[in-house]
Every structure is written in C-alpha cells, then in structure tokens.
Write an enzyme that holds these catalytic residues in place. Structure first.
Site, PDB file in Angstrom:
ATOM      1  N   HIS A 183      -6.888  -3.069   2.305  1.00  0.00           N
ATOM      2  CA  HIS A 183      -7.271  -1.812   1.620  1.00  0.00           C
ATOM      3  C   HIS A 183      -6.508  -0.683   2.589  1.00  0.00           C
ATOM      4  O   HIS A 183      -5.925  -0.994   3.448  1.00  0.00           O
ATOM      5  CB  HIS A 183      -8.826  -1.657   1.955  1.00  0.00           C
ATOM      6  N   HIS A 237      -2.404   3.748   5.817  1.00  0.00           N
ATOM      7  CA  HIS A 237      -1.621   2.551   6.067  1.00  0.00           C
ATOM      8  C   HIS A 237      -2.456   1.490   5.656  1.00  0.00           C
ATOM      9  O   HIS A 237      -3.944   1.852   5.339  1.00  0.00           O
ATOM     10  CB  HIS A 237      -1.512   2.452   7.678  1.00  0.00           C
TER      11      HIS A 237
END
Length: 186
Positions: free
Chosen positions: A55, A137
């Site tokens: 995720h 990120h």
C-alpha cells in the site's frame, strides 16, 4: 460507522481499548504485480512485504482508542478528499527504519492537501504526527541494511479512487492490514 470491533491479543498485550491505525491507499492488481517484479530482484537477506500488505501510506496515527477512531472517521468524513496522481520512480534505502521502498515526490497539490489535512487531524486528536514532510512511498522490504543497485523497473503511477483507514496488527501469519473504513476520492 463500519469498522471491525475486536480485541487483538498479541505478545500477551491486549489492546481492547485501541488499535494501531494508519491512512493509506490500496494498490490495484496490476500495480501489485509491478511491485512483486521489483521485489523479485531484491537481495535474499531482506524481508519482503507480502503482496496483500502492499500500500502507499498517507499518515500513520499509532494507537487509537475506539472513541478516537470514531472521531478520526468523523473528521476524515468532513475532510476534502480529491483525486490525485503520484509517480513513484526511485528505489530508496531508509537507514533508520531499515527499509527499501519505491518512492516519489508529493508534487500534486491535491495529495499535499490530503497529507496536510491528515496531520492536522492527528494533531487535533492527539495522535502520532510525522516529524517529516510527506514522502509518498510503498515499502518493498524490511530489514534492509543497505541500498541496492541494478534493479530493473518502470515508474509506478498511482491514481487511487479511495482512501482507507487500515489497522495494523500481528496475526498468526505475520502483520495484517485490514481496512476499517474507506472513503471515495472526489
């Protein structure tokens, strides 16, 4: 409000009064495959993040009581949640958490707005707030002691349709990230 009410007992510590929570964006099946292709090239001495846990984190809040989770959901309900685009185009090694990640730059004003609003809500509810500027990120691996070179990959472009409140807990097969609540981006 629809989130799972349950007690997590791990390592002999019960957290009936709260959950470890964060906001983030799920990946599509195709994006997950792209990340898996990158992970397949990483050194064997790192611990890969399982596919089901991939995720992009927006905000980590830490432990929150059930009442605080209700307040968090209400505040995010009222928050503007616009669509955005982010390009993750660099594999980075972060020394302190010892991770390898695919990262990008938060240049889309809509993403920056959501990130800033999330930190404002965290401050209001006395939850964990990041000490760093938002850095989009996806964590690829943990226990990475050094940077890696020679990884062949294509930049990943994310244009999520939903924001999710995830719980993080140690399950019988490792860390699990069930979704507690979701919001459509508009």
């Amino acid at each position: 409000m629809w989130y799972r009410l349950m007690t997590n007992c791990t390592r002999n510590i019960c957290t009936a009064a709260g959950k470890r929570v964060f906001l983030g964006f799920a990946l599509t099946t195709e994006q997950t495959k792209q990340i898996e292709a990158i992970q397949s090239q990483l050194p064997e001495n790192v611990r890969l993040v399982p596919s089901q846990n991939l995720h992009m984190t927006l905000a980590f809040f830490g432990y929150a009581s059930n009442e605080t989770i209700d307040a968090l959901i209400n505040n995010i309900d009222a928050m503007s949640k616009p669509h955005f685009t982010v390009h993750l185009d660099c594999i980075a090694h972060w020394k302190k958490p010892k991770i390898l990640c695919l990262k990008g730059t938060a240049s889309d004003p809509n993403l920056l707005s959501i990130a800033n609003d999330s930190q404002t809500i965290a401050q209001k509810l006395k939850l964990h707030q990041s000490e760093y500027h938002y850095n989009p990120h996806i964590t690829l691996s943990r226990k990475a002691k050094e940077a890696v070179d020679g990884i062949c990959y294509t930049a990943l472009t994310l244009q999520p349709n939903a924001l999710h409140l995830f719980e993080s807990f140690a399950g019988k097969d490792g860390v699990e990230y069930p979704i507690l609540h979701s919001w459509h981006l508009t």
